[in-house]
Design a protein around this motif. Structure first.
Motif, PDB file in Angstrom:
ATOM      1  N   PHE A 188     -60.331 -34.968 -32.098  1.00  0.00           N
ATOM      2  CA  PHE A 188     -60.755 -33.630 -32.512  1.00  0.00           C
ATOM      3  C   PHE A 188     -61.876 -33.707 -33.543  1.00  0.00           C
ATOM      4  O   PHE A 188     -62.873 -32.968 -33.452  1.00  0.00           O
ATOM      5  N   ALA A 189     -61.739 -34.583 -34.524  1.00  0.00           N
ATOM      6  CA  ALA A 189     -62.758 -34.699 -35.573  1.00  0.00           C
ATOM      7  C   ALA A 189     -64.089 -35.159 -34.993  1.00  0.00           C
ATOM      8  O   ALA A 189     -65.151 -34.665 -35.406  1.00  0.00           O
ATOM      9  N   HIS A 190     -64.047 -36.098 -34.057  1.00  0.00           N
ATOM     10  CA  HIS A 190     -65.300 -36.566 -33.453  1.00  0.00           C
ATOM     11  C   HIS A 190     -65.948 -35.491 -32.587  1.00  0.00           C
ATOM     12  O   HIS A 190     -67.170 -35.315 -32.631  1.00  0.00           O
ATOM     13  N   LEU A 191     -65.157 -34.803 -31.800  1.00  0.00           N
ATOM     14  CA  LEU A 191     -65.742 -33.793 -30.915  1.00  0.00           C
ATOM     15  C   LEU A 191     -66.305 -32.609 -31.698  1.00  0.00           C
ATOM     16  O   LEU A 191     -67.477 -32.255 -31.544  1.00  0.00           O
ATOM     17  N   VAL A 192     -65.497 -32.017 -32.546  1.00  0.00           N
ATOM     18  CA  VAL A 192     -65.946 -30.845 -33.295  1.00  0.00           C
ATOM     19  C   VAL A 192     -66.942 -31.254 -34.383  1.00  0.00           C
ATOM     20  O   VAL A 192     -67.998 -30.639 -34.542  1.00  0.00           O
ATOM     21  N   GLY A 193     -66.612 -32.299 -35.125  1.00  0.00           N
ATOM     22  CA  GLY A 193     -67.494 -32.744 -36.202  1.00  0.00           C
ATOM     23  C   GLY A 193     -68.844 -33.210 -35.702  1.00  0.00           C
ATOM     24  O   GLY A 193     -69.869 -32.955 -36.342  1.00  0.00           O
ATOM     25  N   GLY A 194     -68.871 -33.890 -34.572  1.00  0.00           N
ATOM     26  CA  GLY A 194     -70.141 -34.344 -34.014  1.00  0.00           C
ATOM     27  C   GLY A 194     -71.062 -33.187 -33.684  1.00  0.00           C
ATOM     28  O   GLY A 194     -72.264 -33.223 -33.980  1.00  0.00           O
ATOM     29  N   LEU A 195     -70.502 -32.147 -33.088  1.00  0.00           N
ATOM     30  CA  LEU A 195     -71.323 -30.973 -32.769  1.00  0.00           C
ATOM     31  C   LEU A 195     -71.784 -30.253 -34.036  1.00  0.00           C
ATOM     32  O   LEU A 195     -72.932 -29.810 -34.121  1.00  0.00           O
ATOM     33  N   GLN A 225     -65.299 -37.234 -41.034  1.00  0.00           N
ATOM     34  CA  GLN A 225     -65.669 -38.427 -40.268  1.00  0.00           C
ATOM     35  C   GLN A 225     -65.547 -39.712 -41.088  1.00  0.00           C
ATOM     36  O   GLN A 225     -65.218 -40.769 -40.544  1.00  0.00           O
ATOM     37  N   ILE A 226     -65.832 -39.623 -42.375  1.00  0.00           N
ATOM     38  CA  ILE A 226     -65.881 -40.827 -43.211  1.00  0.00           C
ATOM     39  C   ILE A 226     -64.569 -41.605 -43.219  1.00  0.00           C
ATOM     40  O   ILE A 226     -64.592 -42.832 -43.062  1.00  0.00           O
ATOM     41  N   PRO A 227     -63.394 -40.972 -43.375  1.00  0.00           N
ATOM     42  CA  PRO A 227     -62.157 -41.769 -43.336  1.00  0.00           C
ATOM     43  C   PRO A 227     -61.946 -42.486 -42.000  1.00  0.00           C
ATOM     44  O   PRO A 227     -61.434 -43.612 -41.967  1.00  0.00           O
ATOM     45  N   ILE A 228     -62.355 -41.860 -40.916  1.00  0.00           N
ATOM     46  CA  ILE A 228     -62.229 -42.494 -39.606  1.00  0.00           C
ATOM     47  C   ILE A 228     -63.091 -43.741 -39.541  1.00  0.00           C
ATOM     48  O   ILE A 228     -62.655 -44.804 -39.083  1.00  0.00           O
ATOM     49  N   LEU A 229     -64.321 -43.631 -40.013  1.00  0.00           N
ATOM     50  CA  LEU A 229     -65.222 -44.776 -39.965  1.00  0.00           C
ATOM     51  C   LEU A 229     -64.828 -45.859 -40.952  1.00  0.00           C
ATOM     52  O   LEU A 229     -65.024 -47.041 -40.678  1.00  0.00           O
ATOM     53  N   ILE A 230     -64.279 -45.483 -42.092  1.00  0.00           N
ATOM     54  CA  ILE A 230     -63.770 -46.500 -43.024  1.00  0.00           C
ATOM     55  C   ILE A 230     -62.642 -47.273 -42.351  1.00  0.00           C
ATOM     56  O   ILE A 230     -62.577 -48.504 -42.432  1.00  0.00           O
ATOM     57  N   GLY A 231     -61.766 -46.557 -41.659  1.00  0.00           N
ATOM     58  CA  GLY A 231     -60.699 -47.232 -40.920  1.00  0.00           C
ATOM     59  C   GLY A 231     -61.243 -48.121 -39.824  1.00  0.00           C
ATOM     60  O   GLY A 231     -60.733 -49.220 -39.595  1.00  0.00           O
ATOM     61  N   PHE A 267     -60.198 -51.586 -41.290  1.00  0.00           N
ATOM     62  CA  PHE A 267     -58.811 -51.784 -40.870  1.00  0.00           C
ATOM     63  C   PHE A 267     -58.630 -51.912 -39.364  1.00  0.00           C
ATOM     64  O   PHE A 267     -57.512 -51.864 -38.880  1.00  0.00           O
ATOM     65  N   PHE A 268     -59.713 -52.054 -38.638  1.00  0.00           N
ATOM     66  CA  PHE A 268     -59.607 -52.142 -37.188  1.00  0.00           C
ATOM     67  C   PHE A 268     -58.984 -53.472 -36.790  1.00  0.00           C
ATOM     68  O   PHE A 268     -59.385 -54.527 -37.255  1.00  0.00           O
ATOM     69  N   ASN A 269     -58.023 -53.423 -35.891  1.00  0.00           N
ATOM     70  CA  ASN A 269     -57.330 -54.624 -35.426  1.00  0.00           C
ATOM     71  C   ASN A 269     -57.934 -55.075 -34.101  1.00  0.00           C
ATOM     72  O   ASN A 269     -57.734 -54.428 -33.080  1.00  0.00           O
ATOM     73  N   PRO A 270     -58.644 -56.200 -34.053  1.00  0.00           N
ATOM     74  CA  PRO A 270     -59.296 -56.624 -32.810  1.00  0.00           C
ATOM     75  C   PRO A 270     -58.308 -57.069 -31.731  1.00  0.00           C
ATOM     76  O   PRO A 270     -58.671 -57.148 -30.572  1.00  0.00           O
ATOM     77  N   THR A 301     -73.011 -46.503 -38.629  1.00  0.00           N
ATOM     78  CA  THR A 301     -72.621 -45.095 -38.585  1.00  0.00           C
ATOM     79  C   THR A 301     -72.025 -44.647 -39.912  1.00  0.00           C
ATOM     80  O   THR A 301     -72.327 -43.551 -40.395  1.00  0.00           O
ATOM     81  N   LEU A 302     -71.202 -45.496 -40.516  1.00  0.00           N
ATOM     82  CA  LEU A 302     -70.620 -45.171 -41.822  1.00  0.00           C
ATOM     83  C   LEU A 302     -71.701 -45.015 -42.882  1.00  0.00           C
ATOM     84  O   LEU A 302     -71.684 -44.062 -43.676  1.00  0.00           O
TER      85      LEU A 302
END
Length: 156
Positions: free
Chosen positions: A66-73, A88-94, A98-101, A118-119
């Protein structure tokens, strides 16, 4: 706060079009990433299965989409840009830290670089603002005009 107002004033005086194109491209890219996040249901299901807290993972997946779709527009058109970027910033920080490969959602090398760039771009636009060719700027201009008209009426 005064520094941000000085940057906004400089930006409005010089009107760099590349700045606004960058914001539009950033917003459309985030919107695209939201679409790809939704479209990759097998990886999304795998993330939820690997999580110890299924409901939390499901909630985060919905929040990201939801954040990417609405926030991106919103970022692309320049409407409440700082608020949209704030989501968006907390998503990109994660994604960056904290991304698990092991989850196999993306290839590590390419996505880390894209997430980091992007961050950085989001932080830049969060500090500097939405730009001249944005809905936010049009609202500010209209608000100033209304205030000037009120001031003229009060002086008469």
């Amino acid at each position: 706060m005064q520094w941000v107002q000085q940057v906004d004033r400089w930006q409005n005086e010089h009107r760099p079009v590349a700045y606004d194109y960058g914001r539009i491209i950033l917003g459309l890219f985030i919107f695209y990433k939201g679409l790809t996040f939704i479209a990759d249901t097998s990886s999304l299901a795998q993330i939820i299965e690997n999580s110890q807290f299924h409901w939390v993972a499901l909630g985060l997946a919905h929040y990201v989409a939801f954040a990417h779709l609405v926030g991106g527009l919103l970022i692309a058109i320049g409407l409440i840009t700082r608020v949209a970027i704030g989501f968006q910033i907390p998503i990109l920080i994660g994604a960056v830290f904290f991304f698990n490969p092991d989850q196999g959602f993306f290839s590590v090398n390419a996505q880390f670089g894209i997430s980091l760039i992007t961050l950085i771009a989001l932080i830049f636009y969060f500090v500097v603002g939405s730009g001249y060719y944005s809905v936010d700027h049009r609202f500010e201009v209209n608000e100033r005009r209304l205030e000037e008209k009120k001031a003229l009426r009060n002086n008469l």
